[in-house]
Structures are given as C-alpha cells and as structure tokens.
Design a protein around this motif. Sequence first.
Motif, short mmCIF file in Angstrom:
data_model
loop_
_atom_site.label_atom_id
_atom_site.label_comp_id
_atom_site.label_asym_id
_atom_site.label_seq_id
_atom_site.Cartn_x
_atom_site.Cartn_y
_atom_site.Cartn_z
N ARG A 4 -17.01 27.93 -13.34
CA ARG A 4 -17.85 28.65 -14.77
C ARG A 4 -18.22 28.51 -15.33
N GLU A 5 -16.76 27.66 -16.16
CA GLU A 5 -17.53 26.76 -17.94
C GLU A 5 -18.54 25.93 -17.60
N GLU A 6 -17.76 24.96 -16.51
CA GLU A 6 -19.31 24.76 -16.28
C GLU A 6 -20.42 24.13 -15.90
N MET A 11 -20.73 31.79 -11.09
CA MET A 11 -20.72 32.80 -12.12
C MET A 11 -22.18 33.63 -12.15
N PRO A 14 -19.92 32.11 -27.66
CA PRO A 14 -21.52 32.12 -26.77
C PRO A 14 -22.39 33.11 -26.69
N GLU A 54 -20.51 22.31 -29.74
CA GLU A 54 -21.39 23.30 -29.21
C GLU A 54 -20.48 24.77 -29.60
N SER A 62 -20.36 36.91 -21.88
CA SER A 62 -20.78 35.23 -21.18
C SER A 62 -19.76 34.85 -21.43
N VAL A 121 -16.62 19.33 -28.12
CA VAL A 121 -16.33 19.30 -26.28
C VAL A 121 -16.27 17.88 -25.97
N TYR A 162 -21.74 27.46 -16.50
CA TYR A 162 -21.99 28.46 -17.77
C TYR A 162 -23.12 27.32 -19.09
N ARG A 163 -22.62 26.14 -18.56
CA ARG A 163 -22.91 25.11 -19.72
C ARG A 163 -24.34 24.40 -18.75
N SER A 210 -19.11 28.23 -30.10
CA SER A 210 -17.55 28.27 -29.99
C SER A 210 -17.49 29.86 -30.01
#
Length: 384
Positions: free
Chosen positions: A141-143, A113, A379, A375, A384, A361, A145-146, A377
């Motif tokens: 990217r999602e992983e 990211m 961002p 989480e 993001s 999630v 971002y977390r 919903s």
Amino acid sequence: MTSSSAPAIEVDHRFMRLALALGHRNLGRTWPNPSVGAVVVAGEPGFERIVGQGVTAPGGRPHGEPLAVAMAGEAARGATLYVTLEPCSHHGRTPPCTDAILSAGIARVVTAMEDPDPRVAGSGHARLRAAGIAVTTGILREEAYRAHLGHVSRIGLGRPSLHLKLARTRDGFAAGAPDKRLQITGAVANGLVHLWRAHSDAIMVGIGTVRADDPSLNVRLPGLAGRSPVRVVLDSTLRLLPSTHLVRSARDIPTLVVTTSGAPAHARRMLASTGVEILSVDAGADGRIDLDAALRRLGDYGLSRICSEGGPHLGDALAKADLVDVCTLITGPVELGEGGGLPAVGPHLGERLSSGHLRPVETRDLGSDRAVTYERSVPCSPDS
C-alpha cells in the motif's frame, strides 16, 4: 514460475511489484486518470504464470484492468488479478472495470489500495466480493500511495501533488551573482530530472525563472522527447515575452500561464494568439498569484502530478503555503565560495525540513551529486 515453498504473501508482493512497475511506465501520460498497473496470474501455487498485463493507456482510457484481462483471454478464468488501485465500479465514458473482471471469470483480486474517488471508495471491492470473488487489499500500500499520490491529492485536496526540485552547491546556494548562470549538477542528476519531467503531468516555474534562464522545460532524454509534459508558468501580470522558448514552442508542447484576473487584456490576447492557454485565479493580499488557488485551478484542468523547477523563491512560497508534498534537494560537489549568493533553501522550506513536516525518505548518489528526497509526514487526506 515461483517456488512452491514461497509464502502466499511473498507471491502477492512479487506480482504487485510488477503491477506497480507497469503503472510507473505511463505516469504523466494518463491524466486526469491515475496510471494503474494490472497483472493476471494463473496456475496453482508454486506454478504461477503471468497470462496478461496492462496499464492505463495514454489519455486515461482504457484502464489497466480490462487490458490485462483481454490479453489473458480464457486463461483469466479462475486466475488472480493484481491491480495497484481499486477497480472502478461506476459508469463513465467506458464501462466499469468491475464488469470486465466479472465477465472474465477472475477468481481473486488483489489490490494495493482503495480508490479515494467517492464514485468508487470501496464500492469496487464490495461489488467483487458480492459476486463471490475473493478480494485482498493493502498489498504494498505504501508504494502504491506514492505512485498514486497525484490522484489522491487531486481527489482529497482538490489540487495536484507537488514535487519541488532544487539544486544547490555544497555550501547551499542555488545561484551566484545576478545574471550569471550557475551549473551545479552533473549529467547523471540532470538525466534524473528529465526522467521526473517525463513522469509528471506538468513542469511549473515562475516568471522570474523564465526571464532569467529562458528554459525549454522539455524532456531531452533519448527516445523520450515525446514525453514532454505540459509547461506551466506562474505570471501574475503577464510579463511572458513572445520571444521566449516556451511561447515559440507553445503549439508543439502545451503551455499554460496562470495569472491574476487583473492581468492586462492586451497581453492575454497576444499570448493566446501564440497558442499559450491562459488560466486566471484571484490574487493574494500581496497582489501576487494565490498559489493554493493556482494549484486548485490546475487540478480542475485535470493535472494531478506537478514538478516545480522554479527556484528558491517559488519553492519557499510553496512551502509557506504548505503545498509541497515531495521535495528533492540535489547537492553538487562545488562550492560557490566567498561572497555567497542566493540560498537554495529559504526560511519557510527550511522550517518544514527541520521540523520533520517534510521527512527524509531516500538518499541517492548521482555521480558526483547527492539527492535527498523528503516527503510530507502528514498524508494528503485523513483517510490516506
């Protein structure tokens, strides 16, 4: 070595997962910087081998990228660098990571990211491309971002990300009769909570929890005692007593008290003499700490990942102020039964959960307990 028939995207995913795992190791230890994992991979397709790896060091420096390319040495020339966040391109207390990448002769950079920090924000990728390096971004990217949620939140919103943890009985209560402690969760769930602590920059509670339970708020997992994070107490009138575990251990584990500007001066002096650090914010209309201002003050302090263990009243107040980014409800197997007690989920948090503002999630069985994680919903920032 990977299979010659493996698609390139599968190979990229595999090595990015390793970079994310490396970054996860130092969560809670690198603030105010994010914990970034990096892996250097050399070799032709089908014959890839790892020649270097690194993760942001405790305290935030050095960053993961220069550590990884230094480990690779000459093998970095012509290799691919996998990194969980865009390499920095600005001069701070250390040279830019892009300098180390260019000097090492890396041929391709794969990132998860873009860095939202305005000092970077795409300029790291641009500099690498301008130098002739192939750049691929958005892998897992999602992983990522977390993993970097705290960094994204502190940069985008000016406050740390907040993980609210609440335990409840099977019939939904967090506590029974006044002055009676309720053991809700078992050893497996308790161990996970301590792991969350080890991966947080800070644990936050309200003064009510301190006065009721006198917690230590440290990490008590074997071998991880040194990973105890900063302890934060929200205490609008400075009722924290010097006899509590938190105050008595304040010189061993950093302890912050967030209070209002009108808190008594003598209480400030007393707590400061014990090693407790006092941070002041304005009070809200109700005379209590303005929670948004408190989190922004903690962000200014450098904290980016906070785990709130303050109980239902604080949890509901945080939900009302829309400050909850992640919420985990751990449900134990026992019921409180007739007479009831204090509900774990207050009205504002309940509305956030039922409306989908906080969406489920993950569900995990932890021995006889069950943990459901929700989480936000929407961002942390529009980009993001």
